[in-house]
Scaffold this motif. Structure first.
Motif, PDB file in Angstrom:
ATOM      1  N   PHE A 110       0.719  -1.134  -0.075  1.00  0.00           N
ATOM      2  CA  PHE A 110       0.036  -0.138   0.019  1.00  0.00           C
ATOM      3  C   PHE A 110       0.840   1.358   0.036  1.00  0.00           C
ATOM      4  O   PHE A 110       0.578   2.006  -0.883  1.00  0.00           O
ATOM      5  CB  PHE A 110      -0.826  -0.119   1.345  1.00  0.00           C
ATOM      6  CG  PHE A 110      -1.818   1.057   1.342  1.00  0.00           C
ATOM      7  CD1 PHE A 110      -2.983   1.290   0.746  1.00  0.00           C
ATOM      8  CD2 PHE A 110      -1.412   2.359   2.233  1.00  0.00           C
ATOM      9  CE1 PHE A 110      -3.937   2.383   0.766  1.00  0.00           C
ATOM     10  CE2 PHE A 110      -2.009   3.454   2.277  1.00  0.00           C
ATOM     11  CZ  PHE A 110      -2.981   3.620   1.625  1.00  0.00           C
ATOM     12  N   VAL A 111       1.875   1.174   0.891  1.00  0.00           N
ATOM     13  CA  VAL A 111       2.688   2.386   1.009  1.00  0.00           C
ATOM     14  C   VAL A 111       3.570   2.705  -0.417  1.00  0.00           C
ATOM     15  O   VAL A 111       3.448   3.601  -0.859  1.00  0.00           O
ATOM     16  CB  VAL A 111       3.606   2.405   2.221  1.00  0.00           C
ATOM     17  CG1 VAL A 111       4.604   3.550   2.372  1.00  0.00           C
ATOM     18  CG2 VAL A 111       2.622   2.316   3.554  1.00  0.00           C
ATOM     19  N   TYR A 112       4.132   1.511  -0.629  1.00  0.00           N
ATOM     20  CA  TYR A 112       5.112   1.344  -1.686  1.00  0.00           C
ATOM     21  C   TYR A 112       4.453   1.773  -3.049  1.00  0.00           C
ATOM     22  O   TYR A 112       4.958   2.784  -3.809  1.00  0.00           O
ATOM     23  CB  TYR A 112       5.913  -0.060  -1.974  1.00  0.00           C
ATOM     24  CG  TYR A 112       6.935  -0.042  -3.081  1.00  0.00           C
ATOM     25  CD1 TYR A 112       8.114   0.412  -2.844  1.00  0.00           C
ATOM     26  CD2 TYR A 112       6.754  -0.644  -4.382  1.00  0.00           C
ATOM     27  CE1 TYR A 112       8.989   0.440  -3.735  1.00  0.00           C
ATOM     28  CE2 TYR A 112       7.400  -0.291  -5.346  1.00  0.00           C
ATOM     29  CZ  TYR A 112       8.792  -0.160  -5.043  1.00  0.00           C
ATOM     30  OH  TYR A 112       9.721  -0.328  -5.958  1.00  0.00           O
ATOM     31  N   MET A 162      12.373   6.018  -0.094  1.00  0.00           N
ATOM     32  CA  MET A 162      13.773   5.136  -0.050  1.00  0.00           C
ATOM     33  C   MET A 162      13.481   4.147   1.062  1.00  0.00           C
ATOM     34  O   MET A 162      13.920   2.972   1.078  1.00  0.00           O
ATOM     35  CB  MET A 162      15.043   5.890   0.144  1.00  0.00           C
ATOM     36  CG  MET A 162      15.348   6.692  -0.957  1.00  0.00           C
ATOM     37  SD  MET A 162      16.746   7.736  -0.994  1.00  0.00           S
ATOM     38  CE  MET A 162      17.857   6.713  -0.360  1.00  0.00           C
ATOM     39  N   CYS A 163      12.870   4.627   2.213  1.00  0.00           N
ATOM     40  CA  CYS A 163      12.609   3.891   3.174  1.00  0.00           C
ATOM     41  C   CYS A 163      11.586   2.708   2.670  1.00  0.00           C
ATOM     42  O   CYS A 163      11.716   1.672   3.505  1.00  0.00           O
ATOM     43  CB  CYS A 163      12.215   4.591   4.633  1.00  0.00           C
ATOM     44  SG  CYS A 163      13.483   5.803   5.204  1.00  0.00           S
ATOM     45  N   SER A 164      10.662   3.243   2.221  1.00  0.00           N
ATOM     46  CA  SER A 164       9.622   2.286   1.752  1.00  0.00           C
ATOM     47  C   SER A 164      10.296   1.078   0.867  1.00  0.00           C
ATOM     48  O   SER A 164       9.765  -0.065   1.109  1.00  0.00           O
ATOM     49  CB  SER A 164       8.465   2.993   1.070  1.00  0.00           C
ATOM     50  OG  SER A 164       7.428   1.997   0.456  1.00  0.00           O
ATOM     51  N   SER A 165      10.985   1.331   0.030  1.00  0.00           N
ATOM     52  CA  SER A 165      11.599   0.528  -0.932  1.00  0.00           C
ATOM     53  C   SER A 165      12.396  -0.258  -0.060  1.00  0.00           C
ATOM     54  O   SER A 165      12.542  -1.687  -0.329  1.00  0.00           O
ATOM     55  CB  SER A 165      12.571   1.342  -1.910  1.00  0.00           C
ATOM     56  OG  SER A 165      13.190   0.408  -2.606  1.00  0.00           O
ATOM     57  N   TYR A 166      13.257   0.168   0.925  1.00  0.00           N
ATOM     58  CA  TYR A 166      14.004  -0.665   1.799  1.00  0.00           C
ATOM     59  C   TYR A 166      13.169  -1.818   2.632  1.00  0.00           C
ATOM     60  O   TYR A 166      13.519  -2.983   2.551  1.00  0.00           O
ATOM     61  CB  TYR A 166      14.681   0.416   2.730  1.00  0.00           C
ATOM     62  CG  TYR A 166      15.802  -0.708   3.400  1.00  0.00           C
ATOM     63  CD1 TYR A 166      17.276  -0.469   3.518  1.00  0.00           C
ATOM     64  CD2 TYR A 166      15.258  -1.303   4.804  1.00  0.00           C
ATOM     65  CE1 TYR A 166      18.026  -1.035   4.484  1.00  0.00           C
ATOM     66  CE2 TYR A 166      16.049  -1.892   5.812  1.00  0.00           C
ATOM     67  CZ  TYR A 166      17.436  -1.759   5.652  1.00  0.00           C
ATOM     68  OH  TYR A 166      18.175  -2.471   6.543  1.00  0.00           O
TER      69      TYR A 166
END
Length: 576
Positions: free
Chosen positions: A374-376, A455-459
């Motif tokens: 959902f976030v990504y 970037m944090c979401s991708s991580y």
């Protein structure tokens, strides 16, 4: 040096004749010629699959349009003609035009020669009528070619059907991968996607395109590449290896923005990205089946062949202990084929789910995937409103994953799994909520915070995939991961609705992303930390990830209702 260290490791850990695959993989190295070739092959496959997965971003892109005005088209047929200011309504992208006055006749009533001119006085200023036909700014998109301007639901339905197909795809590919091998999915799905995509590029109408959009995703895709990456190298290098594979795929898929820029027409663009996938048919001869899958399915002779092939290509001489182990399990495989001993019965997926620990992990990871996707996906969808060249913006978003994966490789092994995921999503929450309340006068700070949140979401989403594949047994790893991922796809289905929140408060979508990011930050703490554990081969190994130092004894096994799957070289001993 590596050979010397791993020889000691094989000798020490291989007590009582126990087969130690991780020690052998350490001897073979993680970045030799064989592994580098595998990385390049998987990167090519995954890059073009990612382009095809995102194809509708450009092929079904929204196009500016206006009503056709027959009274004025002969004067100036351009899209932004000067007469549009009085012949059309002031609203852009509307399906209505101003009502023209009745034309006057010149001279005799019988002459029927119009003196009508395209002038402001010839149009009503307070009445409008629906368009009979639309004129588009360009005809590069499906929207223009199939005349979907006044039917926006048809344009968004393409993405909905695409994501709906992915739900079926991940379940089907997971089951096939665990039963028939990783190679079947790695080779088969790109061919299905390539053929379906090429047929789709010849669609004669909207509904034909929609059918093949669903078939493409329902029968293609899957994450077998990442599974094979994790299973190819030793425990200490599997995160690094998977991160490098993802970096190469991200760089390749980022070129989609440039390809779409140079090949704007949707039919030509589809053929440019789908046709290269047909080359993957040659992977039948270039890629080997995963060794862990072969061992878990009692194909020991084939597993030994693959390991010897890796040693030969990497120009590595295996230690005597490792050679003895390979000879032993190859001999056991021949004995089974000769009928001296029957291979242990494989567990059905439902039997694996009878384990309460495994079932709980599926539910926890499904919850994490729901929040993660959902976030990504939501952040990517909402980032399209950023000003600038849409093609370069798209490529930049994918290239952000490169430094993110470098950070992942450096931290995920050193600090474990749970703590980095928790920290990443906590920072994700802080960055997104902060970006929503930064004053418009310093817009660049809001964009910067949004980028850090992305970037944090991708991580986090990549790390969750790693954890998901490490907590399930080899015999059902892809199936269970994809079942959890299927539930997570509901999050990606809801994500396209988040732009509607802007009507209630500016920056509200970012606030929602930040709050939802707290979900995986908390749920990840309930999962076992697998950074120092070998990949579990069977249910008992997977269950004991919570107790890594617990010894496997016959007494403890006798109380377990789920039979074990073994790859031992001596009877009665459990191995990894």
């Amino acid at each position: 040096m590596v050979a010397k260290e791993t020889t000691v490791k094989v000798s020490e850990e291989n007590k009582e004749g126990q087969f130690n695959l991780d020690g052998i993989l350490s001897e073979l190295g993680s970045f030799g010629k064989y592994q580098l070739l595998l990385l390049l092959l998987l990167a090519f496959r995954d890059s073009f699959l990612a382009m095809c997965n995102f194809n509708y971003v450009f092929t079904a892109a929204e196009v500016d349009f206006r009503c056709q005005v027959p009274e004025c088209e002969a004067v100036d047929p351009r899209f932004n003609a000067s007469w549009t200011s009085y012949a059309l309504t002031n609203e852009t992208g509307t399906c209505r035009r101003m009502v023209p006055y009745e034309p006057a006749y010149n001279g005799s009533v019988l002459s029927h020669e119009f003196t009508y001119t395209c002038a402001p006085d010839n149009f009503s200023w307070n009445k409008s009528v629906s368009c009979d036909k639309l004129v588009y700014e360009d005809y590069n998109s499906i929207v223009a070619e199939f005349d979907l301007g006044c039917q926006p639901w048809k344009r968004t339905l393409i993405g909905t059907v695409h994501n709906l197909g992915l739900v079926f795809s991940f379940v089907i590919s997971g089951l096939i991968s665990d039963k028939y091998g990783r190679k079947v999915i790695i080779v088969g799905t790109p061919l299905v996607v390539g053929v379906a995509g090429l047929i789709k590029s010849f669609s004669v109408n909207y509904w034909m395109l929609l059918v093949f959009e669903f078939l493409e995703t329902a029968l293609g895709y899957g994450n077998a590449s990442m599974v094979l990456s994790l299973e190819t190298v030793s425990q200490k290098q599997r995160v690094m290896f998977s991160c490098i594979a993802d970096i190469l795929a991200s760089i390749g898929s980022a070129s989609f923005g440039l390809i779409a820029w140079k090949v704007p027409y949707w039919r030509h663009l589809m053929r440019a990205i789908y046709a290269p996938l047909l080359v993957v048919v040659f992977y039948i001869f270039l890629i080997d089946e995963g060794v862990r899958w072969l061992l878990a399915h009692n194909k020991n002779h084939e597993a030994v062949r693959v390991l010897n092939k890796v040693a030969k290509i990497n120009n590595i001489q295996l230690s005597k202990k490792a050679q003895q182990m390979l000879t032993k399990i190859a001999g056991d495989s021949k004995s089974r084929e000769a009928g001296e001993s029957a291979p242990p019965e494989r567990l059905h997926l439902l039997s694996v789910l009878r384990s309460k620990k495994i079932l709980l992990r599926v539910l926890l990871i499904a919850g994490c995937f729901f929040c993660c996707t959902f976030v990504y996906n939501g952040t990517i969808i909402n980032s399209t409103s950023v000003s600038g060249n849409k093609y370069l913006n798209f490529s930049a978003l994918l290239l952000v994953q490169v430094p993110t994966r470098i950070i992942t490789a450096l931290t995920l092994t050193r600090f474990g799994r749970k703590a980095p995921i928790c920290v990443a999503y906590t920072l994700c929450c802080i960055f997104f909520i902060s970006s929503a309340f930064i004053p418009k006068s310093i817009w660049w700070a809001s964009v910067l915070f949004y980028l850090f949140g992305k970037m944090c979401s991708s991580y986090g989403v990549f790390s969750m995939y790693v954890v998901a594949m490490e907590v399930f047994p080899t015999t059902s790893r892809n199936s269970l991961t994809n079942i959890a991922n299927t539930v997570g796809r509901v999050g990606s289905v809801l994500a396209p609705q988040t732009p509607l929140l802007e009507k209630y408060m500016t920056g509200l979508p970012s606030v929602v992303f930040g709050l939802v990011a707290l979900g995986p930050a908390v749920l990840a703490l309930l999962l076992p930390d697998t950074s120092q554990s070998a990949l579990p081969d069977d249910v008992v190994d997977a269950e004991n990830l919570d107790n890594p130092h617990e010894e496997h004894t016959p007494e403890s096994e006798s109380h377990d209702n789920v039979p074990r799957l073994s790859v031992c070289v001596t009877s009665g001993k459990e191995t990894q």
